[in-house]
Write an enzyme that holds these catalytic residues in place. Structure first.
Site, PDB file in Angstrom:
ATOM      1  N   GLU A  58      24.770  -0.947  -8.312  1.00 30.73           N
ATOM      2  CA  GLU A  58      26.109  -0.713  -8.846  1.00 30.73           C
ATOM      3  C   GLU A  58      27.166  -1.478  -8.055  1.00 30.73           C
ATOM      4  OE1 GLU A  58      23.904   3.319  -9.152  1.00 30.73           O
ATOM      5  OE2 GLU A  58      23.775   1.466  -8.004  1.00 30.73           O
ATOM      6  N   CYS A  90      27.044   5.485  -4.497  1.00 30.48           N
ATOM      7  CA  CYS A  90      27.379   4.639  -5.640  1.00 30.48           C
ATOM      8  C   CYS A  90      28.250   5.388  -6.638  1.00 30.48           C
ATOM      9  CB  CYS A  90      26.111   4.149  -6.315  1.00 30.48           C
ATOM     10  SG  CYS A  90      25.162   2.981  -5.295  1.00 30.48           S
ATOM     11  N   ALA A 160     -10.718  -6.819  -9.664  1.00 29.85           N
ATOM     12  CA  ALA A 160     -10.958  -7.949 -10.561  1.00 29.85           C
ATOM     13  C   ALA A 160     -12.403  -7.855 -11.016  1.00 29.85           C
ATOM     14  CB  ALA A 160     -10.710  -9.271  -9.844  1.00 29.85           C
ATOM     15  N   ARG A 190       1.041  -7.191  -3.868  1.00 32.10           N
ATOM     16  CA  ARG A 190       0.968  -6.744  -2.474  1.00 32.10           C
ATOM     17  C   ARG A 190       2.347  -6.558  -1.861  1.00 32.10           C
ATOM     18  NH1 ARG A 190      -3.489 -10.922   0.191  1.00 32.10           N
ATOM     19  NH2 ARG A 190      -5.372 -10.025  -0.767  1.00 32.10           N
ATOM     20  N   ASP A 206     -15.921 -11.009   2.599  1.00 29.21           N
ATOM     21  CA  ASP A 206     -14.890 -11.971   2.190  1.00 29.21           C
ATOM     22  C   ASP A 206     -14.041 -12.493   3.345  1.00 29.21           C
ATOM     23  OD1 ASP A 206     -15.739 -11.582  -0.395  1.00 29.21           O
ATOM     24  OD2 ASP A 206     -14.146 -10.162  -0.898  1.00 29.21           O
ATOM     25  N   LEU A 210      -5.468 -10.572   3.882  1.00 27.91           N
ATOM     26  CA  LEU A 210      -4.767  -9.400   3.349  1.00 27.91           C
ATOM     27  C   LEU A 210      -3.261  -9.476   3.570  1.00 27.91           C
ATOM     28  CD1 LEU A 210      -7.237  -6.551   4.417  1.00 27.91           C
ATOM     29  CD2 LEU A 210      -7.132  -7.776   2.237  1.00 27.91           C
ATOM     30  N   ARG A 213       1.164 -14.264   0.591  1.00 28.11           N
ATOM     31  CA  ARG A 213       1.294 -15.703   0.827  1.00 28.11           C
ATOM     32  C   ARG A 213       1.771 -16.412  -0.443  1.00 28.11           C
ATOM     33  NH1 ARG A 213      -3.542 -14.079   2.557  1.00 28.11           N
ATOM     34  NH2 ARG A 213      -4.780 -15.303   1.074  1.00 28.11           N
ATOM     35  N   ARG A 305     -17.273   0.603  -3.935  1.00 29.66           N
ATOM     36  CA  ARG A 305     -17.537   1.970  -3.475  1.00 29.66           C
ATOM     37  C   ARG A 305     -16.237   2.708  -3.187  1.00 29.66           C
ATOM     38  NH1 ARG A 305     -21.093   3.322   1.835  1.00 29.66           N
ATOM     39  NH2 ARG A 305     -19.243   2.459   2.835  1.00 29.66           N
TER      40      ARG A 305
END
Length: 369
Positions: A58, A90, A160, A190, A206, A210, A213, A305
């Site tokens: 506002e 506000c 995914a 993220r 992997d 985390l 970027r 899991r």
């Protein structure tokens, strides 16, 4: 809802909702809010909450409107706040600017910040709202409303998967499922959470960073949260490389080897021992510690899991499901192994239209119970 709006007014309120989304990644744990100011049927100003601690939507719109705000109508996606926090109320700013009418979308659920609508009415301003249903309000700022109602950490789950519901070619096999466009959207998602969480299996297979970027705007990098029952993660993993700039929190079981825990702490991680759960650490305990340490929202990226435990335990409140147009077959790792019967999915409903990112499609669902 107190009244109905003509189509043009509904479009202006929806515009306020849409521009409020520009605050994603910059304002949490505060809500995203947008404001549109209209005078004599013409939009004279727009603003949104751009930065935590900065002027609210506002105020940004009123500054743009200047003296033209006198006698104007303000369309605000969330009830104007009514308290002194990081910024003044506000509701006071709107009244002092001479706005004659305020139409707002969602009621502010905050015990301290709510009441702006009544304050404006008391000051002689015509107020119409709330105009969004409770479900619409929650979908727009889910963590904010969940935190306010439950005093607990909000958790969204992202996976995914392929057309046949697989997330990897085989257990322990690193598999790229989605394309570049979907991965960029994952970085954007993220940015809107306090923490990003994965299981230790994801780290071991992997070795992810985390972090946010690819030039995605973010106020602060989210805390990395790893579920590592037996403290198997190595301090040589990439999540240790940018400590302490980007914090790392690891949850182990109470019976995790002390020497392994010592190595994690020596590497710069903050380690919490929590009770064991059915298939690892107790996720309820993890979320309790997260709330107590200021992590108000979590974006969990698996693996399978952990995802299944979150769905089965009713702990995931939103599901971001990227679906890629190929199959991996029966040897592939299922996304939701052991979740249970169809009834486990009855509380879920679509939260947004399907969106395409390259060849991949993003489906978004909210838990409604």
């Amino acid at each position: 809802m107190e009244s109905t709006l003509i189509p043009s007014e509904r479009r202006l309120l929806q515009r306020a909702v849409e521009i409020g989304r520009n605050g994603w990644g910059r304002v949490h744990p505060n809500p995203m809010v947008g404001c549109v100011i209209v005078r004599d049927g013409e939009v004279i100003a727009e603003g949104w909450h751009e930065e935590l601690g900065g002027p609210h939507a506002e105020v940004n719109a009123l500054r743009q409107a200047g003296d033209l705000s006198r006698g104007a109508t303000a369309y605000v996606s969330l009830e104007p706040c009514n308290h002194f926090g990081r910024t003044p109320p506000c509701s006071t700013a709107l009244r002092e600017a001479g706005v004659s009418r305020v139409i707002y979308g969602a009621t502010d659920p905050g015990s301290d910040s709510s009441g702006g609508g009544n304050a404006l009415r008391s000051g002689g301003v015509e107020v119409i709202g709330p105009m969004l249903s409770p479900g619409e309000a929650r979908r727009e700022n889910p963590a904010f409303f969940f935190n306010s109602a439950n005093r607990a950490t909000y958790l969204a789950l992202k996976l995914a998967q392929t057309l046949d519901g697989r997330i990897a070619e085989a257990p322990g096999h690193r598999t790229s499922i989605t394309g570049v466009e979907a991965r960029l959207e994952t970085h954007r998602l993220r940015a809107g959470f306090d923490g990003v969480m994965v299981g230790s299996g994801t780290v071991l297979v992997d070795d992810p960073l985390l972090t946010v970027r690819d030039d995605v705007p973010v106020r602060n990098q989210p805390v990395r949260v790893i579920l590592d029952t037996q403290a198997r993660v190595s301090p040589a993993a990439r999540v240790f490389r940018d400590l302490p700039e980007v914090p790392l929190v690891i949850f182990t079981g109470e019976d995790a080897p002390q020497e392994a825990v010592n190595q994690l702490e020596k590497g710069g991680a903050r380690v919490h021992r929590v009770p064991r759960g059915p298939a690892g650490v107790s996720l309820d305990s993890v979320l309790e510690v997260c709330w107590d340490t200021g992590i108000r929202s979590l974006f969990c990226e698996g693996g399978g899991r952990v995802a299944s435990q979150l769905i089965r335990g009713g702990l995931a409140r939103r599901l971001y499901l990227f679906v890629a147009p190929f199959v991996l077959g029966e040897r592939g790792v299922p996304a939701f192994a052991g979740v249970g019967p169809r009834e486990a999915w009855e509380p879920w409903e679509p939260a947004a239209p399907a969106r395409f990112f390259g060849r991949d499609v993003l489906l978004t669902f909210d838990r409604t119970d």
